[in-house]
Enzyme design. Structure first.
Site, PDB file in Angstrom:
ATOM      1  N   HIS A 290       0.863  -1.182   0.218  1.00 25.87           N
ATOM      2  CA  HIS A 290      -0.088   0.088  -0.008  1.00 25.87           C
ATOM      3  C   HIS A 290       1.013   1.186  -0.001  1.00 25.87           C
ATOM      4  CE1 HIS A 290      -4.359   0.526   0.072  1.00 25.87           C
ATOM      5  NE2 HIS A 290      -4.069   1.932   0.941  1.00 25.87           N
ATOM      6  N   GLY A 323       6.961   2.008  -4.957  1.00 27.52           N
ATOM      7  CA  GLY A 323       8.288   2.709  -4.884  1.00 27.52           C
ATOM      8  C   GLY A 323       8.981   2.978  -6.356  1.00 27.52           C
TER       9      GLY A 323
HETATM   10  C1  LIG Z   1      -2.576   9.022  -0.971  1.00 31.53           C
HETATM   11  C2  LIG Z   1      -2.860   7.477  -1.518  1.00 31.53           C
HETATM   12  C3  LIG Z   1      -4.282   7.034  -1.464  1.00 31.53           C
HETATM   13  C4  LIG Z   1      -4.336   5.808  -1.802  1.00 31.53           C
HETATM   14  N1  LIG Z   1      -5.693   5.294  -1.970  1.00 31.53           N
HETATM   15  C5  LIG Z   1      -5.556   3.914  -2.227  1.00 31.53           C
HETATM   16  C6  LIG Z   1      -7.096   3.478  -2.467  1.00 31.53           C
HETATM   17  O1  LIG Z   1      -7.931   4.184  -2.352  1.00 31.53           O
HETATM   18  N2  LIG Z   1      -7.061   2.113  -2.880  1.00 31.53           N
HETATM   19  C7  LIG Z   1      -6.184   1.265  -2.824  1.00 31.53           C
HETATM   20  O2  LIG Z   1      -6.134  -0.045  -3.237  1.00 31.53           O
HETATM   21  N3  LIG Z   1      -4.750   1.942  -2.683  1.00 31.53           N
HETATM   22  C8  LIG Z   1      -4.666   3.054  -2.372  1.00 31.53           C
HETATM   23  N4  LIG Z   1      -3.330   3.464  -2.178  1.00 31.53           N
HETATM   24  C9  LIG Z   1      -2.081   2.804  -2.603  1.00 31.53           C
HETATM   25  C10 LIG Z   1      -1.920   2.760  -4.311  1.00 31.53           C
HETATM   26  O3  LIG Z   1      -2.908   2.192  -4.698  1.00 31.53           O
HETATM   27  C11 LIG Z   1      -0.569   2.124  -4.378  1.00 31.53           C
HETATM   28  O4  LIG Z   1      -0.735   0.663  -3.767  1.00 31.53           O
HETATM   29  C12 LIG Z   1       0.719   2.528  -3.839  1.00 31.53           C
HETATM   30  O5  LIG Z   1       0.514   4.086  -4.232  1.00 31.53           O
HETATM   31  C13 LIG Z   1       1.896   2.293  -4.659  1.00 31.53           C
HETATM   32  O6  LIG Z   1       2.943   2.586  -4.047  1.00 31.53           O
HETATM   33  P1  LIG Z   1       3.784   4.202  -4.900  1.00 31.53           P
HETATM   34  O7  LIG Z   1       2.705   5.310  -4.319  1.00 31.53           O
HETATM   35  O8  LIG Z   1       5.043   4.021  -4.103  1.00 31.53           O
HETATM   36  O9  LIG Z   1       3.719   3.997  -6.232  1.00 31.53           O
HETATM   37  C14 LIG Z   1      -3.102   4.850  -1.965  1.00 31.53           C
HETATM   38  C15 LIG Z   1      -1.764   5.517  -1.938  1.00 31.53           C
HETATM   39  C16 LIG Z   1      -1.735   6.879  -1.702  1.00 31.53           C
HETATM   40  C17 LIG Z   1      -0.148   7.326  -1.690  1.00 31.53           C
END
Ligand SMILES: Cc1cc2nc3c(=O)[nH]c(=O)nc-3n(C[C@H](O)[C@H](O)[C@H](O)COP(=O)(O)O)c2cc1C
Length: 392
Positions: A290, A323
């Site tokens: 996440h 990442g």
């Molecule tokens: C601000 C924020 C909100 C997110 N909201 C969700 C979401 O609503 N549902 C979900 O499955 N993952 C959510 N994620 C996780 C992203 O889908 C993903 O797994 C993650 O951003 C991957 O890492 P990265 O930002 O380094 O690419 C969220 C991540 C961030 C940073």
């Protein structure tokens, strides 16, 4: 710097890190922190990025690599690149209309866009913009009738891929938010309001847009389930009350029974959980922590991927997120066994900093860096990345 200057600058960014800096300059700190800090002290969020820097390619030479072909076929559809935009909730906080913009960018770039189950936009509107590129992410609700309705709507709208996120069994905690006492989740209190107001006034472009468009955005796909007449805050509260955080295998089995299309389970990392998810009928598993928002003492995503690759099952359908900031991170992931990659923050930075041109730039940067890496390691197409030699 005005809004138009910001957009023009974002459209010319050279790296994802440039877009990140521009996005953070546009946002008040307490909003930017929400994107950036991750759970606890942010250890896993940082580790996700740094772990990629430990890998090195041993390139093949004397291979015809022009033109490089980054396209890949996944779930019977050919995409322009082996990556897509991951689900991010409530993106309209950072840039009004971000879900709609990201869907358009994904369609034009021919890559998948996962619409969050906590999105600002309703599913049906996004499907109209990008019918062939929208995947839908579901957060399981405690209310069976809502789960069944979400699945029905997905089928009716023509969603091809449903992504079920397994993230926090209890609410996640960021030390940054706890220390400052200011967080988006808790909202302003009498004590935090002055700090928050000063922070907002220092970021007038964002603040003007936020106020002009009515403050906190709606949870677009959820609004219909809250009692009629509910406003933004009541809808969010209703959503949180009925969100089944602590889902288990029975919940996933129930989704699998009801959903006839492709199913991806996002957020399991332990090899036994990954195997069980695949054996209950998931078409793929996304190895994800996440974005480091769950726990600050987790392995980096790329290390969790490695723990799940075994020589006996080299074709396991595993995706990776977490990442990715450079095209070479995508090449490393594929070389180590991922079938596809996703990212959350890179396009969120792009859209925040520069609207559509900024989000397009984020995708272009990652795609051109990936193509560059492929050429330099002697991989003219995506399947040859999988044979590339990587050392640590
Ligand atoms: C601000 C924020 C909100 C997110 N909201 C969700 C979401 O609503 N549902 C979900 O499955 N993952 C959510 N994620 C996780 C992203 O889908 C993903 O797994 C993650 O951003 C991957 O890492 P990265 O930002 O380094 O690419 C969220 C991540 C961030 C940073």
């Amino acid at each position: 710097m005005g809004e138009w200057d910001g957009m023009a600058k974002a459209a010319k960014a050279i790296t994802i890190d440039d877009l990140q800096r521009m996005a953070m300059r546009r946002l008040p700190k307490f909003i930017g922190d929400y994107i950036e800090t991750g759970a606890g002290d942010g250890g896993t969020a940082t580790r996700n990025i740094n772990a990629f820097r430990q890998f090195k390619f041993v390139p093949r030479s004397l291979v015809k690599v022009t033109p490089v072909d980054t396209s890949v076929t996944l779930f019977d559809q050919t995409y322009a690149a082996p990556f897509g935009i991951s689900a991010v909730g409530m993106t309209s906080i950072y840039r009004r209309g971000a879900d709609w913009i990201l869907a358009e960018v994904a369609r034009e770039a021919n890559i998948p866009f996962i619409l969050s189950g906590a999105a600002s936009a309703p599913l049906e509107e996004i499907i109209r913009i990008a019918p062939d590129h929208t995947w839908f992410q579901m957060y399981v609700s405690k209310l069976d009738q809502v789960n069944l309705d979400v699945i029905r709507r997905g089928r009716q709208a023509g969603v091809k891929v449903l992504v079920v996120t397994v993230d926090y069994p209890i609410p996640n905690v960021s030390q940054v938010a706890a220390r400052t006492g200011i967080s988006m989740a808790s909202g302003p209190t009498v004590r935090t309001f002055p700090k928050l107001a000063v922070d907002a006034l220092r970021h007038p472009v964002w603040t003007a847009e936020f106020l002009r468009s009515g403050g906190m955005p709606l949870l677009g796909s959820w609004a219909r389930y809250a009692p009629s007449g509910s406003r933004q805050k009541e809808i969010s509260q209703y959503y949180i009350q009925n969100w089944c955080r602590n889902i288990d295998w029975h919940d996933l089995e129930a989704v699998r029974r009801e959903w006839p299309g492709r199913l991806v389970i996002k957020g399991v990392v332990h090899p036994q959980d990954v195997s069980r998810a695949l054996s209950l009928g998931a078409d793929a598993v996304t190895i994800s922590n996440h974005g480091g928002n769950k726990l600050d003492t987790m392995q980096a995503s790329i290390d969790s991927l490695i723990s799940n690759i075994d020589d006996e099952q080299p074709e396991k359908p595993l995706f990776l997120d977490g990442g990715i900031r450079r095209g070479s991170d995508i090449a490393i992931s594929l070389a180590l066994g991922a079938k596809f990659c996703f990212f959350g923050r890179p396009t969120l930075y792009g859209v925040t900093a520069g609207g559509k041109p900024g989000a397009q730039r984020a995708v272009e940067i990652l795609k051109s860096e990936l193509a560059y890496t492929m050429a330099m390691i002697g991989a003219p197409d995506v399947s040859s990345i999988r044979r590339a030699k990587v050392t640590r």
